[in-house]
Design a protein around this motif. Structure first.
Motif, PDB file in Angstrom:
ATOM      1  N   TYR A 152       0.863  -1.381  -0.148  1.00 20.57           N
ATOM      2  CA  TYR A 152      -0.062  -0.159  -0.096  1.00 20.57           C
ATOM      3  C   TYR A 152       0.884   1.263  -0.023  1.00 20.57           C
ATOM      4  CZ  TYR A 152      -2.832   3.565   2.015  1.00 20.57           C
ATOM      5  OH  TYR A 152      -3.280   4.823   2.558  1.00 20.57           O
ATOM      6  N   PHE A 153       2.004   1.120   0.961  1.00 17.89           N
ATOM      7  CA  PHE A 153       2.941   2.336   0.782  1.00 17.89           C
ATOM      8  C   PHE A 153       3.348   2.788  -0.462  1.00 17.89           C
ATOM      9  CE2 PHE A 153       3.794   1.672   5.762  1.00 17.89           C
ATOM     10  CZ  PHE A 153       2.808   2.528   5.936  1.00 17.89           C
ATOM     11  N   GLN A 154       3.774   1.601  -1.165  1.00 24.73           N
ATOM     12  CA  GLN A 154       4.456   1.779  -2.443  1.00 24.73           C
ATOM     13  C   GLN A 154       3.622   2.247  -3.374  1.00 24.73           C
ATOM     14  OE1 GLN A 154       6.108  -2.157  -3.914  1.00 24.73           O
ATOM     15  NE2 GLN A 154       6.079  -1.371  -5.943  1.00 24.73           N
ATOM     16  N   TRP A 155       2.315   1.777  -3.403  1.00 25.68           N
ATOM     17  CA  TRP A 155       1.394   2.137  -4.508  1.00 25.68           C
ATOM     18  C   TRP A 155       1.402   3.765  -4.071  1.00 25.68           C
ATOM     19  CZ3 TRP A 155      -2.456  -2.749  -4.216  1.00 25.68           C
ATOM     20  CH2 TRP A 155      -1.779  -3.620  -4.801  1.00 25.68           C
ATOM     21  N   LYS A 156       0.759   3.997  -2.929  1.00 26.03           N
ATOM     22  CA  LYS A 156       0.611   5.514  -2.531  1.00 26.03           C
ATOM     23  C   LYS A 156       1.866   6.293  -2.981  1.00 26.03           C
ATOM     24  CE  LYS A 156      -3.434   5.926  -0.932  1.00 26.03           C
ATOM     25  NZ  LYS A 156      -4.589   7.068  -1.535  1.00 26.03           N
ATOM     26  N   LYS A 157       2.734   5.993  -3.041  1.00 31.16           N
ATOM     27  CA  LYS A 157       4.079   6.522  -3.372  1.00 31.16           C
ATOM     28  C   LYS A 157       3.990   7.039  -4.876  1.00 31.16           C
ATOM     29  CE  LYS A 157       9.121   7.023  -3.179  1.00 31.16           C
ATOM     30  NZ  LYS A 157      10.226   6.345  -2.494  1.00 31.16           N
ATOM     31  N   THR A 159       1.357   6.597  -6.855  1.00 31.60           N
ATOM     32  CA  THR A 159       0.232   7.241  -7.503  1.00 31.60           C
ATOM     33  C   THR A 159       0.038   8.820  -6.902  1.00 31.60           C
ATOM     34  OG1 THR A 159      -1.192   6.273  -5.891  1.00 31.60           O
ATOM     35  CG2 THR A 159      -0.982   5.169  -7.952  1.00 31.60           C
ATOM     36  N   HIS A 160       0.365   9.099  -5.666  1.00 33.62           N
ATOM     37  CA  HIS A 160       0.066  10.359  -5.020  1.00 33.62           C
ATOM     38  C   HIS A 160       1.422  10.853  -4.353  1.00 33.62           C
ATOM     39  CE1 HIS A 160      -4.029   8.509  -5.197  1.00 33.62           C
ATOM     40  NE2 HIS A 160      -4.294   9.702  -4.896  1.00 33.62           N
ATOM     41  N   LYS A 161       2.666  10.358  -4.575  1.00 34.03           N
ATOM     42  CA  LYS A 161       3.741  10.726  -3.996  1.00 34.03           C
ATOM     43  C   LYS A 161       3.824  11.055  -2.462  1.00 34.03           C
ATOM     44  CE  LYS A 161       5.588  13.015  -8.302  1.00 34.03           C
ATOM     45  NZ  LYS A 161       4.585  12.109  -9.133  1.00 34.03           N
ATOM     46  N   THR A 162       2.981   9.958  -1.754  1.00 30.92           N
ATOM     47  CA  THR A 162       2.807   9.853  -0.406  1.00 30.92           C
ATOM     48  C   THR A 162       3.831   9.217   0.268  1.00 30.92           C
ATOM     49  OG1 THR A 162       0.509  10.080  -0.718  1.00 30.92           O
ATOM     50  CG2 THR A 162       1.455   9.613   1.527  1.00 30.92           C
ATOM     51  N   GLU A 163       4.718   9.905   1.122  1.00 28.75           N
ATOM     52  CA  GLU A 163       5.507   9.210   1.930  1.00 28.75           C
ATOM     53  C   GLU A 163       5.066   9.251   3.214  1.00 28.75           C
ATOM     54  OE1 GLU A 163       8.526   7.872   1.188  1.00 28.75           O
ATOM     55  OE2 GLU A 163       9.200   8.723  -0.540  1.00 28.75           O
ATOM     56  N   TYR A 164       4.882   7.717   3.970  1.00 28.10           N
ATOM     57  CA  TYR A 164       4.211   8.004   5.136  1.00 28.10           C
ATOM     58  C   TYR A 164       5.197   7.766   6.334  1.00 28.10           C
ATOM     59  CZ  TYR A 164      -0.598   6.663   3.767  1.00 28.10           C
ATOM     60  OH  TYR A 164      -1.884   6.926   3.118  1.00 28.10           O
ATOM     61  N   GLY A 165       6.299   7.388   6.170  1.00 25.22           N
ATOM     62  CA  GLY A 165       7.459   7.210   7.152  1.00 25.22           C
ATOM     63  C   GLY A 165       7.214   6.608   8.263  1.00 25.22           C
ATOM     64  N   ASN A 206      -8.423   4.286   3.770  1.00 27.21           N
ATOM     65  CA  ASN A 206      -7.840   4.438   2.681  1.00 27.21           C
ATOM     66  C   ASN A 206      -7.716   3.161   1.894  1.00 27.21           C
ATOM     67  OD1 ASN A 206      -6.558   6.258   0.827  1.00 27.21           O
ATOM     68  ND2 ASN A 206      -5.631   7.332   2.241  1.00 27.21           N
ATOM     69  N   PHE A 207      -7.345   3.471   0.689  1.00 24.31           N
ATOM     70  CA  PHE A 207      -7.234   2.320  -0.195  1.00 24.31           C
ATOM     71  C   PHE A 207      -6.195   2.826  -1.421  1.00 24.31           C
ATOM     72  CE2 PHE A 207      -9.979   4.943  -2.809  1.00 24.31           C
ATOM     73  CZ  PHE A 207     -10.192   4.549  -4.163  1.00 24.31           C
ATOM     74  N   SER A 208      -5.575   1.783  -2.086  1.00 20.13           N
ATOM     75  CA  SER A 208      -4.732   1.771  -3.107  1.00 20.13           C
ATOM     76  C   SER A 208      -4.731   0.998  -3.979  1.00 20.13           C
ATOM     77  CB  SER A 208      -3.295   2.357  -2.716  1.00 20.13           C
ATOM     78  OG  SER A 208      -2.509   2.875  -3.794  1.00 20.13           O
TER      79      SER A 208
END
Length: 380
Positions: A152-157, A159-165, A206-208
């Motif tokens: 999920y983290f990888q996909w969000k990065k 598609t949305h450039k999101t970095e959860y950390g 959330n989802f991805s």
């Protein structure tokens, strides 16, 4: 004896302080027209947050609540999330979206247009035929594999450039996830969804999805399968937060006017006004119309400064104030506030060439709050 009022959102996870804050909260109770309103308040570092998502209080109850919370001088602001009460123009108007869940999945699908139903069936069939046998796995909180969250983290990065950390556990804990769903087509992961269920009320966290399978609308398919699971569980409402994503308008979704933001005590407003007077700031512009910019513009209605316009690199439609591009001719103001949560030297350099006084809005606010808390600690 007064009857305690009940709200549809009582079991929304963000209102269940007994679950998310355990014993670290206070209760306030008010009687109004033979009805009892019980409100829970959590204090965190000078900010009091109330469990009023999706709830509307009588105006006199709201006023008494704010007054009672601010009776503690240690509280400098009250945080409101998607309640139904505006308060003295402090809060920004937003929306609160939910889907009433029917008794059967067929009834849910009947809410969609015929062509949309056909598209969903067709793409489910294509995934199964072209990619691999379609399966849905549902995991309870303690059984959610790390690889699902990491994917999920990888996909969000992507598609949305999101970095959860965050680690997998930190993410699940932070967002109160109770369940995860994974859609597979054969050996290929298609989509992931996380939600928070408390009794019969669910919050869609959330989802991805796998962007390589975008032609199959994997996000929509995952959303539909999640609602099918919730209907099987006899859930009543699925809450989606706010926004304007197309998927949030489907399947009989209801959108309500709501309000979010911070209510500041009068001493903070006075401190801001003193800062403006001390620095000769009366007419201002702001740079950045994101989350920070919107918050500043809303707060500007309660402080003694005139906001003439905003500046942003992106084109802004339907803004309540004129928004200029940085390349345009900009009217003269006493100062420009940079309303961005991250500091950028290139923005500072750009503005310094055109304006004499440049401030980060968050720095001003922090200075005033720090000064107030210092005086409280010193007993002044």
């Amino acid at each position: 004896m007064s009857a305690k009022v009940k709200f549809d959102t009582d079991n929304l996870i963000y209102n269940r302080y007994d679950l998310i804050h355990q014993n670290a909260y206070n209760k306030f109770s008010y009687n109004n027209d033979e009805t009892e309103y019980e409100i829970e308040v959590c204090h965190q570092n000078g900010v009091a947050e109330v469990n009023q998502w999706g709830k509307q209080l009588p105006e006199q109850v709201m006023s008494r609540l704010v007054e009672d919370i601010f009776s503690s001088r240690n509280v400098f602001a009250i945080k409101i999330t998607r309640n139904r009460n505006q308060y003295k123009n402090f809060l920004e108007e937003t929306n609160d979206i939910r889907v009433p869940l029917p008794d059967s999945f067929q009834e849910l699908m009947n809410r969609a247009e015929r062509r949309d139903r056909a598209t969903i069936r067709r793409k489910l069939r294509w995934l199964d035929e072209r990619v691999g046998n379609l399966t849905i796995c549902v995991y309870e909180r303690e059984k959610i594999p790390d690889f699902i969250v990491e994917t999920y983290f990888q996909w969000k990065k992507e598609t949305h450039k999101t970095e959860y950390g965050l680690t997998s556990k930190e993410y699940l804990d932070k967002y109160y996830v109770t369940d995860a769903m994974l859609m597979n087509a054969g050996e290929t992961m298609v989509a992931v969804a996380f939600f928070c269920q408390v009794e019969d009320i669910v919050f869609f966290e959330n989802f991805s999805y796998n962007s390589q399978l975008k032609e199959y609308s994997p996000g929509l398919l995952m959303y539909v399968k999640m609602m099918e699971e919730l209907i099987r569980r006899r859930c009543r409402y699925l809450y989606l937060g706010g926004g304007s994503y197309i998927y949030k308008k489907r399947f009989g979704a209801e959108s309500f006017k709501a309000y979010s933001g911070l209510i500041y005590r009068q001493e903070i407003l006075a401190g801001l006004n003193e800062f403006f007077d001390r620095n000769g700031i009366f007419k201002v512009a702001f740079y950045g119309f994101g989350v920070c910019g919107h918050s500043f513009l809303q707060l500007s209605h309660t402080i003694r400064v005139s906001v003439l316009y905003g500046i942003d690199r992106d084109s802004i439609e339907n803004a309540e104030i004129k928004i200029y591009s940085p390349d345009e001719i900009l009217p003269e103001v006493d100062a420009v506030f940079i309303t961005m949560n991250t500091k950028y030297s290139e923005v500072e350099d750009l503005l310094k060439k055109r304006f004499k006084k440049i401030y980060y809005w968050n720095d001003i606010l922090k200075e005033v709050i720090t000064d107030y808390r210092r005086r409280v600690n010193e007993g002044n």
